[in-house]
Design a protein around this motif. Structure first.
Motif, short mmCIF file in Angstrom:
data_model
loop_
_atom_site.label_atom_id
_atom_site.label_comp_id
_atom_site.label_asym_id
_atom_site.label_seq_id
_atom_site.Cartn_x
_atom_site.Cartn_y
_atom_site.Cartn_z
N LYS A 2 1.04 -1.48 -0.42
CA LYS A 2 0.16 -0.06 -0.03
C LYS A 2 0.54 1.48 -0.15
N ALA A 3 0.62 2.61 -0.43
CA ALA A 3 1.34 3.93 -0.43
C ALA A 3 1.59 4.17 0.90
N SER A 4 0.61 3.61 1.96
CA SER A 4 0.98 3.58 3.30
C SER A 4 2.60 3.46 3.86
N GLU A 5 2.62 2.68 3.11
CA GLU A 5 3.62 0.99 3.46
C GLU A 5 5.09 1.82 3.50
N ILE A 6 5.24 2.65 2.42
CA ILE A 6 6.41 3.22 1.48
C ILE A 6 7.36 3.73 2.88
N PRO A 7 7.51 4.46 3.15
CA PRO A 7 7.86 5.17 4.65
C PRO A 7 9.17 3.58 4.87
N ALA A 8 8.24 2.60 6.14
CA ALA A 8 8.49 1.68 5.71
C ALA A 8 8.97 0.71 5.71
N PHE A 9 8.92 0.33 4.43
CA PHE A 9 9.42 -0.24 2.94
C PHE A 9 11.38 0.45 3.13
N VAL A 10 11.21 1.77 3.17
CA VAL A 10 11.68 2.31 2.54
C VAL A 10 12.66 2.42 4.06
N ASP A 11 12.79 2.29 5.03
CA ASP A 11 13.37 2.26 5.92
C ASP A 11 13.84 0.61 6.01
N GLU A 12 13.21 -0.08 6.03
CA GLU A 12 13.56 -1.79 5.94
C GLU A 12 14.53 -1.90 4.97
N ILE A 13 14.61 -1.29 3.39
CA ILE A 13 16.04 -1.78 3.07
C ILE A 13 16.83 -0.97 3.14
N LEU A 14 16.89 0.56 3.77
CA LEU A 14 17.91 0.97 4.61
C LEU A 14 18.64 0.39 5.51
N GLU A 15 17.92 -0.19 6.22
CA GLU A 15 18.72 -1.16 7.58
C GLU A 15 19.17 -2.50 7.82
N THR A 16 18.81 -2.60 6.08
CA THR A 16 20.04 -4.00 5.64
C THR A 16 21.03 -3.69 5.08
N GLY A 17 21.32 -2.28 4.92
CA GLY A 17 23.31 -1.67 4.37
C GLY A 17 22.85 -1.76 3.49
N ASP A 49 12.86 -11.04 2.86
CA ASP A 49 11.81 -11.48 2.92
C ASP A 49 11.17 -10.44 3.19
N ILE A 50 11.45 -8.89 2.70
CA ILE A 50 11.12 -7.68 2.37
C ILE A 50 9.82 -7.44 1.05
N GLU A 51 10.87 -8.10 0.35
CA GLU A 51 9.48 -7.79 -1.17
C GLU A 51 8.81 -9.36 -0.37
N VAL A 65 9.23 6.57 -5.61
CA VAL A 65 10.06 7.59 -6.93
C VAL A 65 9.68 9.15 -5.79
N ALA A 66 8.60 9.50 -5.59
CA ALA A 66 8.14 10.70 -5.28
C ALA A 66 8.53 10.72 -3.41
N TYR A 67 8.02 9.82 -2.52
CA TYR A 67 8.97 9.27 -1.36
C TYR A 67 10.29 9.94 -1.23
N LEU A 68 10.69 8.82 -1.92
CA LEU A 68 12.14 9.01 -2.11
C LEU A 68 12.89 10.29 -2.29
N ARG A 69 12.51 11.27 -3.11
CA ARG A 69 13.01 12.38 -3.69
C ARG A 69 12.77 13.31 -2.55
N SER A 70 11.60 13.11 -1.99
CA SER A 70 11.20 14.44 -1.02
C SER A 70 11.96 13.97 0.34
N VAL A 71 12.74 12.71 0.19
CA VAL A 71 13.45 12.36 1.86
C VAL A 71 14.51 13.05 1.16
N GLY A 72 14.81 13.20 0.49
CA GLY A 72 16.48 13.65 -0.28
C GLY A 72 17.37 12.41 -1.41
N ARG A 73 16.54 11.49 -0.77
CA ARG A 73 17.05 10.43 -1.42
C ARG A 73 17.26 10.42 -3.47
#
Length: 83
Positions: A2-17, A49-51, A65-73
């Motif tokens: 869901k669109a509301s899960e995008i921030p959590a998805f990005v955070d989980e990817i970043l937590e992997t390194g 697992d994230i997938e 993409v819009a979320y990533l741009r909004s947070v400077g990534r």
């Protein structure tokens, strides 16, 4: 996913390194190139697992993409494909 899960998805990817960045205004990449082979072996199952948790996200590509741009990534490419 869901669109509301995008921030959590990005955070989980970043937590992997791994890195995740928008490329321009219509693409994003998840990068593991900075990881050593040993480090990648340790996190590849976590990426799977994230997938599995978030499932299909192709239809949310522009929102991610819009979320990533909004947070400077993001990276914008010039005419010749360079930054």
């Amino acid at each position: 996913m869901k669109a509301s899960e995008i921030p959590a998805f990005v955070d989980e990817i970043l937590e992997t390194g791994c890195d995740i960045r928008a490329v321009g205004h219509d693409k994003y990449v998840i990068g593991d190139a900075d990881l050593s082979p040993a480090a990648y072996e340790k996190i590849k199952h976590r990426l799977g697992d994230i997938e599995d948790v978030y499932g299909d996200r192709d239809f949310l590509k522009l929102e991610i993409v819009a979320y990533l741009r909004s947070v400077g990534r993001y990276v914008d490419l010039g005419k010749n494909g360079s930054e």
